[in-house]
Design a protein around this motif. Structure first.
Motif, PDB file in Angstrom:
ATOM      1  N   VAL A  73     -14.670  -8.984  11.362  1.00  0.00           N
ATOM      2  CA  VAL A  73     -14.793  -9.724  10.094  1.00  0.00           C
ATOM      3  C   VAL A  73     -13.629  -9.477   9.139  1.00  0.00           C
ATOM      4  O   VAL A  73     -13.517 -10.145   8.110  1.00  0.00           O
ATOM      5  CB  VAL A  73     -16.114  -9.396   9.366  1.00  0.00           C
ATOM      6  CG1 VAL A  73     -17.306  -9.783  10.219  1.00  0.00           C
ATOM      7  CG2 VAL A  73     -16.191  -7.925   8.963  1.00  0.00           C
ATOM      8  N   ALA A  74     -12.759  -8.539   9.472  1.00  0.00           N
ATOM      9  CA  ALA A  74     -11.674  -8.178   8.546  1.00  0.00           C
ATOM     10  C   ALA A  74     -10.819  -9.366   8.108  1.00  0.00           C
ATOM     11  O   ALA A  74     -10.541  -9.512   6.909  1.00  0.00           O
ATOM     12  CB  ALA A  74     -10.807  -7.079   9.152  1.00  0.00           C
ATOM     13  N   PRO A  75     -10.399 -10.249   9.016  1.00  0.00           N
ATOM     14  CA  PRO A  75      -9.543 -11.354   8.560  1.00  0.00           C
ATOM     15  C   PRO A  75     -10.231 -12.292   7.582  1.00  0.00           C
ATOM     16  O   PRO A  75      -9.590 -12.830   6.680  1.00  0.00           O
ATOM     17  CB  PRO A  75      -9.190 -12.080   9.869  1.00  0.00           C
ATOM     18  CG  PRO A  75      -9.381 -11.064  10.947  1.00  0.00           C
ATOM     19  CD  PRO A  75     -10.530 -10.228  10.492  1.00  0.00           C
ATOM     20  N   ALA A  76     -11.530 -12.489   7.743  1.00  0.00           N
ATOM     21  CA  ALA A  76     -12.254 -13.433   6.884  1.00  0.00           C
ATOM     22  C   ALA A  76     -12.746 -12.799   5.589  1.00  0.00           C
ATOM     23  O   ALA A  76     -12.733 -13.437   4.531  1.00  0.00           O
ATOM     24  CB  ALA A  76     -13.439 -14.032   7.640  1.00  0.00           C
ATOM     25  N   LEU A  77     -13.185 -11.542   5.648  1.00  0.00           N
ATOM     26  CA  LEU A  77     -13.844 -10.938   4.497  1.00  0.00           C
ATOM     27  C   LEU A  77     -12.963  -9.985   3.692  1.00  0.00           C
ATOM     28  O   LEU A  77     -13.213  -9.779   2.508  1.00  0.00           O
ATOM     29  CB  LEU A  77     -15.116 -10.202   4.938  1.00  0.00           C
ATOM     30  CG  LEU A  77     -16.200 -11.064   5.581  1.00  0.00           C
ATOM     31  CD1 LEU A  77     -17.432 -10.224   5.872  1.00  0.00           C
ATOM     32  CD2 LEU A  77     -16.563 -12.256   4.697  1.00  0.00           C
ATOM     33  N   ARG A  78     -11.992  -9.359   4.323  1.00  0.00           N
ATOM     34  CA  ARG A  78     -11.098  -8.442   3.610  1.00  0.00           C
ATOM     35  C   ARG A  78     -11.914  -7.488   2.726  1.00  0.00           C
ATOM     36  O   ARG A  78     -11.648  -7.319   1.538  1.00  0.00           O
ATOM     37  CB  ARG A  78     -10.089  -9.233   2.760  1.00  0.00           C
ATOM     38  CG  ARG A  78      -9.254 -10.210   3.557  1.00  0.00           C
ATOM     39  CD  ARG A  78      -8.366 -11.065   2.661  1.00  0.00           C
ATOM     40  NE  ARG A  78      -9.139 -11.966   1.820  1.00  0.00           N
ATOM     41  CZ  ARG A  78      -9.571 -13.173   2.186  1.00  0.00           C
ATOM     42  NH1 ARG A  78      -9.281 -13.630   3.398  1.00  0.00           N
ATOM     43  NH2 ARG A  78     -10.264 -13.935   1.349  1.00  0.00           N
ATOM     44  N   ALA A  79     -12.890  -6.853   3.332  1.00  0.00           N
ATOM     45  CA  ALA A  79     -13.864  -6.068   2.564  1.00  0.00           C
ATOM     46  C   ALA A  79     -13.535  -4.590   2.482  1.00  0.00           C
ATOM     47  O   ALA A  79     -14.195  -3.861   1.738  1.00  0.00           O
ATOM     48  CB  ALA A  79     -15.261  -6.241   3.181  1.00  0.00           C
ATOM     49  N   LEU A  80     -12.522  -4.140   3.215  1.00  0.00           N
ATOM     50  CA  LEU A  80     -12.192  -2.718   3.211  1.00  0.00           C
ATOM     51  C   LEU A  80     -10.933  -2.450   2.402  1.00  0.00           C
ATOM     52  O   LEU A  80      -9.913  -3.134   2.558  1.00  0.00           O
ATOM     53  CB  LEU A  80     -11.981  -2.206   4.630  1.00  0.00           C
ATOM     54  CG  LEU A  80     -13.218  -1.807   5.439  1.00  0.00           C
ATOM     55  CD1 LEU A  80     -12.797  -1.191   6.748  1.00  0.00           C
ATOM     56  CD2 LEU A  80     -14.105  -0.840   4.673  1.00  0.00           C
ATOM     57  N   ALA A  81     -11.014  -1.429   1.558  1.00  0.00           N
ATOM     58  CA  ALA A  81      -9.838  -0.954   0.838  1.00  0.00           C
ATOM     59  C   ALA A  81      -9.071   0.069   1.669  1.00  0.00           C
ATOM     60  O   ALA A  81      -7.859   0.219   1.514  1.00  0.00           O
ATOM     61  CB  ALA A  81     -10.265  -0.315  -0.484  1.00  0.00           C
ATOM     62  N   TYR A  82      -9.782   0.766   2.562  1.00  0.00           N
ATOM     63  CA  TYR A  82      -9.146   1.793   3.389  1.00  0.00           C
ATOM     64  C   TYR A  82      -9.941   1.929   4.675  1.00  0.00           C
ATOM     65  O   TYR A  82     -11.165   2.072   4.646  1.00  0.00           O
ATOM     66  CB  TYR A  82      -9.111   3.131   2.647  1.00  0.00           C
ATOM     67  CG  TYR A  82      -8.461   4.247   3.427  1.00  0.00           C
ATOM     68  CD1 TYR A  82      -7.070   4.361   3.475  1.00  0.00           C
ATOM     69  CD2 TYR A  82      -9.226   5.178   4.121  1.00  0.00           C
ATOM     70  CE1 TYR A  82      -6.467   5.383   4.197  1.00  0.00           C
ATOM     71  CE2 TYR A  82      -8.627   6.207   4.843  1.00  0.00           C
ATOM     72  CZ  TYR A  82      -7.248   6.304   4.880  1.00  0.00           C
ATOM     73  OH  TYR A  82      -6.653   7.299   5.596  1.00  0.00           O
ATOM     74  N   GLU A  83      -9.262   1.856   5.808  1.00  0.00           N
ATOM     75  CA  GLU A  83      -9.895   2.026   7.113  1.00  0.00           C
ATOM     76  C   GLU A  83      -9.765   3.470   7.573  1.00  0.00           C
ATOM     77  O   GLU A  83      -8.695   4.061   7.486  1.00  0.00           O
ATOM     78  CB  GLU A  83      -9.224   1.115   8.144  1.00  0.00           C
ATOM     79  CG  GLU A  83      -9.359  -0.362   7.872  1.00  0.00           C
ATOM     80  CD  GLU A  83      -8.615  -1.200   8.903  1.00  0.00           C
ATOM     81  OE1 GLU A  83      -7.997  -0.597   9.830  1.00  0.00           O
ATOM     82  OE2 GLU A  83      -8.631  -2.431   8.784  1.00  0.00           O
ATOM     83  N   ALA A  84     -10.843   4.026   8.079  1.00  0.00           N
ATOM     84  CA  ALA A  84     -10.832   5.387   8.620  1.00  0.00           C
ATOM     85  C   ALA A  84     -11.420   5.395  10.024  1.00  0.00           C
ATOM     86  O   ALA A  84     -12.107   6.334  10.412  1.00  0.00           O
ATOM     87  CB  ALA A  84     -11.599   6.328   7.703  1.00  0.00           C
ATOM     88  N   TYR A  85     -11.141   4.340  10.772  1.00  0.00           N
ATOM     89  CA  TYR A  85     -11.717   4.213  12.109  1.00  0.00           C
ATOM     90  C   TYR A  85     -11.313   5.365  13.024  1.00  0.00           C
ATOM     91  O   TYR A  85     -12.099   5.815  13.870  1.00  0.00           O
ATOM     92  CB  TYR A  85     -11.285   2.901  12.759  1.00  0.00           C
ATOM     93  CG  TYR A  85     -11.628   1.651  11.993  1.00  0.00           C
ATOM     94  CD1 TYR A  85     -12.709   1.608  11.113  1.00  0.00           C
ATOM     95  CD2 TYR A  85     -10.864   0.495  12.148  1.00  0.00           C
ATOM     96  CE1 TYR A  85     -13.017   0.452  10.413  1.00  0.00           C
ATOM     97  CE2 TYR A  85     -11.169  -0.666  11.453  1.00  0.00           C
ATOM     98  CZ  TYR A  85     -12.232  -0.680  10.582  1.00  0.00           C
ATOM     99  OH  TYR A  85     -12.520  -1.823   9.893  1.00  0.00           O
ATOM    100  N   ASP A  86     -10.067   5.846  12.878  1.00  0.00           N
ATOM    101  CA  ASP A  86      -9.579   6.915  13.747  1.00  0.00           C
ATOM    102  C   ASP A  86      -9.936   8.301  13.232  1.00  0.00           C
ATOM    103  O   ASP A  86      -9.790   9.281  13.967  1.00  0.00           O
ATOM    104  CB  ASP A  86      -8.053   6.804  13.894  1.00  0.00           C
ATOM    105  CG  ASP A  86      -7.638   5.512  14.585  1.00  0.00           C
ATOM    106  OD1 ASP A  86      -8.407   5.029  15.441  1.00  0.00           O
ATOM    107  OD2 ASP A  86      -6.559   4.983  14.252  1.00  0.00           O
ATOM    108  N   ALA A  87     -10.351   8.389  11.995  1.00  0.00           N
ATOM    109  CA  ALA A  87     -10.709   9.692  11.419  1.00  0.00           C
ATOM    110  C   ALA A  87     -11.917   9.534  10.498  1.00  0.00           C
ATOM    111  O   ALA A  87     -11.840   9.787   9.292  1.00  0.00           O
ATOM    112  CB  ALA A  87      -9.528  10.285  10.666  1.00  0.00           C
ATOM    113  N   PRO A  88     -13.056   9.096  11.040  1.00  0.00           N
ATOM    114  CA  PRO A  88     -14.247   8.914  10.188  1.00  0.00           C
ATOM    115  C   PRO A  88     -14.783  10.245   9.700  1.00  0.00           C
ATOM    116  O   PRO A  88     -14.507  11.297  10.287  1.00  0.00           O
ATOM    117  CB  PRO A  88     -15.242   8.229  11.123  1.00  0.00           C
ATOM    118  CG  PRO A  88     -14.826   8.671  12.486  1.00  0.00           C
ATOM    119  CD  PRO A  88     -13.337   8.795  12.453  1.00  0.00           C
TER     120      PRO A  88
END
Length: 477
Positions: free
Chosen positions: A48-63
């Motif tokens: 959903v990132a391209p449509a919603l742009r809802a995250l200010a910072y991604e921590a997928y690799d270091a949750p």
């Protein structure tokens, strides 16, 4: 320009259409691993990132994962709002004017939030300092509404609401200083409880406020997720000055006296679809055996103006002292039009009336509390109308026009922030255009239990609209 669309990620993966409580149960029993839930959430968030742009910072690799296996929501993926410190992630408060370094320590509230057992996958977007009622920005693209990407998802917890509504995560952090849990919940078809002042450990921002108007919470798709989250946090810390909440698990048998209000604190006109949603909810409550009585709004007629004066003062403090109180990187020349307009309003003479306004705002607490001498709950709109198209509340709109639009829209929620009382937004209807309409229930200070019990009953009686269902299958206002 791309035509507006619905955006959701509900599919047959590890998350399916489970709420947070069910995911936690599956993880606890070993039917699903926390790693599988986390991976599915990351995949959905990327989708959903391209449509919603809802995250200010991604921590997928270091949750940030919970320590141990405790917490009622252990292993459930979530996000934290971009105004709350989490060690290792920056906190930019939704502003282009801040370029924060990763936080060296958790915020005052963060430890309690993490005690629920959740896994934090990033920071959700918000408008600058949470001042706006739409998640729109000075120079960056907005976060739209998953139900219709041409419309606002509300604010200031708009990024969190967009991700939960779209199914990317089942629950997300939100906080509320003027409606910022309830407004995005209403816009996105979610449950949003603003708890009583002091129900949880206060966030860092509240230490500098003349009147503490901020409450911490979450946006969810089910009442039980909201109830379970607040019960989980109470296990970590409980305010002895408030009655214990515990785990609220369903409706009560009590018959309540409900006060219905459709006039606003800003003299805004409530649109016909929102009135219809309120009237339909009143009918449902009467069918449950509750009595519903229309009443007048219980505050001084100057409340709306006084709240704007306080709002302007907060903008002045953020812009002028923010390098000391918010982040040393703050560059006031990059603040957006709303923040600067509020600052100008304060410096051009608004400051003179502020002491009297603060005194009257403090007095509103007693006026609000007096309603509960004769009633148990207040029923009213969350906002005065269906969530507007993107652009209508953009900080690029000339300030004088923008502030008038905001006052016409944000017409009901600030009263509970000033009084400190709890209030909940419930997704009781859809508009003719297929957009959610929220209805607000509020109660006496410390009485979240009544709101959750009543929310359970309404959810059971009239299940919430679902974004993954066809519009024609949904209840409308």
């Amino acid at each position: 320009m791309t035509a507006p669309t619905r955006v959701h990620t509900f599919t047959d993966d590890a998350l399916a259409d489970h709420d947070a409580v069910e995911l936690a149960r599956l993880i606890r029993t070993g039917e699903l691993s926390a790693a599988e839930a986390e991976a599915a959430a990351v995949a959905r968030m990327r989708q959903v990132a391209p449509a919603l742009r809802a995250l200010a910072y991604e921590a997928y690799d270091a949750p940030r994962r919970a320590d141990g296996d405790g917490g009622l929501l252990h292993g459930v993926p979530t996000v934290l709002k971009d105004n709350t410190h989490l060690r290792g992630m920056p906190t930019n408060h939704g502003s282009d004017a801040i370029r924060a370094l990763p936080a060296k320590r958790d915020g005052r509230y963060t430890e309690q939030f993490l005690s629920a057992g959740v896994t934090v996958l990033g920071k959700s977007r918000m408008p600058e300092f949470g001042f706006n009622a739409s998640t729109e920005f000075r120079s960056a693209p907005p976060t739209p509404n998953p139900w219709n990407t041409g419309h606002s998802v509300g604010a200031s917890s708009g990024g969190s609401a967009a991700l939960v509504a779209a199914g990317a995560v089942p629950i997300a952090h939100a906080n509320d200083g003027g409606g910022s849990i309830r407004i995005p919940a209403a816009a996105a078809g979610l449950v949003g409880l603003k708890p009583s002042r002091g129900r949880h450990i206060a966030g860092d921002t509240t230490r500098t406020l003349p009147i503490d108007i901020i409450s911490e919470g979450v946006v969810t798709r089910t009442v039980r997720d909201t109830a379970t989250f607040h019960a989980a946090l109470e296990r970590s810390w409980r305010n002895p000055a408030l009655p214990p909440l515990g785990l609220v698990e369903g409706p009560a048998r009590r018959r309540l006296r409900v006060a219905m209000i459709v006039e606003s604190v800003t003299d805004a006109v409530v649109d016909t679809q929102t009135k219809a949603a309120i009237e339909r909810t009143a009918t449902l409550l009467e069918e449950q055996g509750h009595s519903v009585e229309p009443i007048s709004i219980p505050v001084d007629a100057r409340f709306g103006d006084d709240f704007v004066r306080y709002w302007s003062m907060l903008a002045f403090l953020a812009g002028n002292l923010g390098r000391l109180t918010i982040d040393p990187s703050l560059d006031a020349s990059l603040l957006d039009g709303l923040t600067n307009g509020l600052r100008r309003r304060f410096t051009s003479g608004g400051w003179r009336a502020t002491p009297a306004a603060l005194l009257r705002l403090r007095g509103a607490t007693a006026a609000y509390a007096s309603v509960f001498d004769h009633h148990d709950v207040i029923l009213c709109p969350v906002v005065a109308g269906v969530t507007p198209p993107l652009g209508e509340l953009s900080p690029t709109v000339p300030f004088d026009e923008l502030i008038e639009r905001l006052l016409r829209h944000v017409a009901f929620t600030p009263l509970q922030n000033v009084s400190g009382a709890p209030a909940i937004s419930l997704p009781m209807a859809l508009s003719e255009e297929g957009l959610p309409i929220g209805v607000q229930l509020s109660a006496a200070y410390g009485d979240e239990r009544t709101l959750l019990e009543l929310a359970y009953a309404l959810e059971e009686q009239s299940p919430w609209p679902r974004i993954q269902d066809r519009i024609q299958d949904q209840p409308t206002g």
